[in-house]
Design a protein around this motif. Sequence first.
Motif, PDB file in Angstrom:
ATOM      1  N   ASN A 142      45.079  10.169   5.379  1.00 21.54           N
ATOM      2  CA  ASN A 142      45.809   9.945   5.990  1.00 21.54           C
ATOM      3  C   ASN A 142      47.347   9.738   4.856  1.00 21.54           C
ATOM      4  N   LEU A 143      47.493   9.821   3.853  1.00 27.27           N
ATOM      5  CA  LEU A 143      48.210   8.972   2.968  1.00 27.27           C
ATOM      6  C   LEU A 143      48.076  10.526   2.711  1.00 27.27           C
ATOM      7  N   ALA A 144      47.190  11.207   2.489  1.00 28.43           N
ATOM      8  CA  ALA A 144      47.254  12.822   2.361  1.00 28.43           C
ATOM      9  C   ALA A 144      48.217  13.619   3.639  1.00 28.43           C
ATOM     10  N   LYS A 145      47.959  13.359   4.424  1.00 32.80           N
ATOM     11  CA  LYS A 145      49.065  14.055   5.972  1.00 32.80           C
ATOM     12  C   LYS A 145      50.733  13.435   5.698  1.00 32.80           C
ATOM     13  N   LEU A 146      50.618  12.884   4.973  1.00 31.30           N
ATOM     14  CA  LEU A 146      52.389  11.673   5.126  1.00 31.30           C
ATOM     15  C   LEU A 146      52.799  12.455   3.885  1.00 31.30           C
ATOM     16  N   ALA A 147      51.446  12.617   3.278  1.00 34.62           N
ATOM     17  CA  ALA A 147      52.521  13.069   1.478  1.00 34.62           C
ATOM     18  C   ALA A 147      52.678  15.394   2.272  1.00 34.62           C
ATOM     19  N   MET A 148      51.734  15.458   3.329  1.00 35.74           N
ATOM     20  CA  MET A 148      51.630  16.865   3.723  1.00 35.74           C
ATOM     21  C   MET A 148      53.307  17.234   4.652  1.00 35.74           C
ATOM     22  N   GLN A 149      53.420  16.108   5.360  1.00 34.41           N
ATOM     23  CA  GLN A 149      54.737  16.223   6.168  1.00 34.41           C
ATOM     24  C   GLN A 149      56.064  16.098   5.731  1.00 34.41           C
ATOM     25  N   ILE A 150      55.873  15.819   4.311  1.00 32.21           N
ATOM     26  CA  ILE A 150      56.848  15.593   3.232  1.00 32.21           C
ATOM     27  C   ILE A 150      56.752  16.793   2.114  1.00 32.21           C
ATOM     28  N   LYS A 151      56.446  17.309   1.909  1.00 29.28           N
ATOM     29  CA  LYS A 151      56.098  18.489   1.366  1.00 29.28           C
ATOM     30  C   LYS A 151      54.819  19.396   1.937  1.00 29.28           C
ATOM     31  N   PRO A 152      55.873  20.339   3.130  1.00 32.08           N
ATOM     32  CA  PRO A 152      54.612  21.182   3.794  1.00 32.08           C
ATOM     33  C   PRO A 152      54.007  22.379   3.195  1.00 32.08           C
ATOM     34  N   LYS A 153      54.806  22.459   1.525  1.00 28.04           N
ATOM     35  CA  LYS A 153      54.762  24.121   0.900  1.00 28.04           C
ATOM     36  C   LYS A 153      54.198  23.443   0.064  1.00 28.04           C
ATOM     37  N   GLY A 154      53.830  21.937  -0.101  1.00 25.70           N
ATOM     38  CA  GLY A 154      52.353  21.304  -1.363  1.00 25.70           C
ATOM     39  C   GLY A 154      53.653  20.829  -2.216  1.00 25.70           C
ATOM     40  N   GLY A 155      52.440  21.124  -3.540  1.00 27.27           N
ATOM     41  CA  GLY A 155      53.793  20.892  -5.198  1.00 27.27           C
ATOM     42  C   GLY A 155      52.546  19.981  -6.045  1.00 27.27           C
ATOM     43  N   THR A 156      53.041  19.179  -7.090  1.00 28.81           N
ATOM     44  CA  THR A 156      52.352  18.550  -7.853  1.00 28.81           C
ATOM     45  C   THR A 156      51.904  17.346  -7.192  1.00 28.81           C
ATOM     46  N   GLY A 195      45.459  23.828  -7.468  1.00 29.03           N
ATOM     47  CA  GLY A 195      46.536  24.870  -6.795  1.00 29.03           C
ATOM     48  C   GLY A 195      46.124  25.209  -5.176  1.00 29.03           C
ATOM     49  N   GLN A 196      44.735  24.841  -4.844  1.00 32.55           N
ATOM     50  CA  GLN A 196      44.490  25.016  -4.052  1.00 32.55           C
ATOM     51  C   GLN A 196      45.458  24.695  -1.963  1.00 32.55           C
ATOM     52  N   ASN A 197      45.950  25.145  -1.379  1.00 34.07           N
ATOM     53  CA  ASN A 197      46.742  25.051  -0.129  1.00 34.07           C
ATOM     54  C   ASN A 197      48.129  24.219  -0.336  1.00 34.07           C
ATOM     55  N   GLY A 198      48.406  24.930  -2.404  1.00 33.95           N
ATOM     56  CA  GLY A 198      49.660  24.869  -3.063  1.00 33.95           C
ATOM     57  C   GLY A 198      49.582  23.519  -3.525  1.00 33.95           C
ATOM     58  N   TRP A 199      48.376  22.748  -3.735  1.00 33.96           N
ATOM     59  CA  TRP A 199      48.863  21.479  -4.368  1.00 33.96           C
ATOM     60  C   TRP A 199      48.353  21.747  -5.955  1.00 33.96           C
ATOM     61  N   THR A 200      48.897  21.153  -6.533  1.00 36.60           N
ATOM     62  CA  THR A 200      48.035  20.708  -7.828  1.00 36.60           C
ATOM     63  C   THR A 200      48.403  19.777  -8.796  1.00 36.60           C
ATOM     64  N   GLU A 201      46.913  18.482  -9.390  1.00 37.97           N
ATOM     65  CA  GLU A 201      47.004  17.744  -9.743  1.00 37.97           C
ATOM     66  C   GLU A 201      47.877  17.374 -11.115  1.00 37.97           C
ATOM     67  N   ILE A 202      48.633  17.514 -11.893  1.00 33.92           N
ATOM     68  CA  ILE A 202      49.506  17.780 -13.366  1.00 33.92           C
ATOM     69  C   ILE A 202      48.275  16.084 -14.558  1.00 33.92           C
TER      70      ILE A 202
END
Length: 334
Positions: A142-156, A195-202
């Motif tokens: 659910n934390l991830a779903k919230l983040a994806m709603q805010i950042k639908p293209k992914g990010g760092t 980089g999976q699905n547009g997401w990368t951990e810094i």
Amino acid sequence: MKGFLLGTAIAFGAISVAMSGAQAKDIFALVPKNMNNPFFDQARDGCKKAEAESKGAFECMYIGPGEHGGGEEQVQILQDLIAKKVNGIAVSPSNAAAVAVALQAAKQAGIPVLTWDSDLLPDSKALRAAYIGTHNYEIGTNLAKLAMQIKPKGGTVCIQSGGAAAANHNERMQGIRDTLSGKKSAASPGDRLTGQNGWTEIQGCPLYTNDDFPVSVQQFTDTMAKNPNLDAFIPTGGFPQFIPDANRAAVAPYKDKIASKALALVVADTLPVQIDQMKEGLSLGQVGQRPFEMGYKTMLALEAMKSGKPAPADPTYTGLDVCTPATVATCIGK
């Protein structure tokens, strides 16, 4: 070390006082990861409510490590509780592997054990009758779903966890990583995002607070200073928000980024002090547990088991609350 020994001596003294003399009623111990923590305080309150409703049938002994917790101190407290022959133990393991070693003695002594909030590792679950608490993987989801709603293209993204040996936080991290990547990993804490699905951990993340709240605030400050364009910061517990003044000072410089959704700051837990901060614009979402219910249900379950009734269903989940600024008036379950 001196502080550790003093805290342990005080804890053991409390056990001795409670267990001294003729034991007129059952003693059920509720053992959190650490004391002076608003999350675990709510579990204590639920435990004490069950005690009051029992009308003297049992005592809820709320006892645990000091403010910053620690697996070693928790293990020693468990060992002393077992030696004193309490009638039941409900523990939130700080270090799942170390707690499992201690609970071998409880099993041999016939003392019923439940876990709550955090569970043992899969190969040790036979040492407890059941787990009562949150579906920790679903917190991460659910934390991830919230983040994806805010950042639908992914990010760092940077994930902030409680401790590397805490099974519940590792399960939450796995839920975050799996949901952001769109692929189920084999085991907790999941596969690092590259980089999976547009997401990368810094670099430098995940962060581990070891339940030290000032450290958690400093970690956020340092991370944002080094990564001003970070897209998402996700704590798997309410650590920084539990010291509201310090957290306000740390997050306030980024309120515009949060408001514009340039920074997806979403945090686990929904205690009142945290919801207040979300209302102030210091987060975009909270995924909460129900610690009061955990403390209450573990005591009722131990009482039932002591009287010969079956253990509760394993696992027994206590539910989640997903809150955003738009749903804050109705998001907390009753």
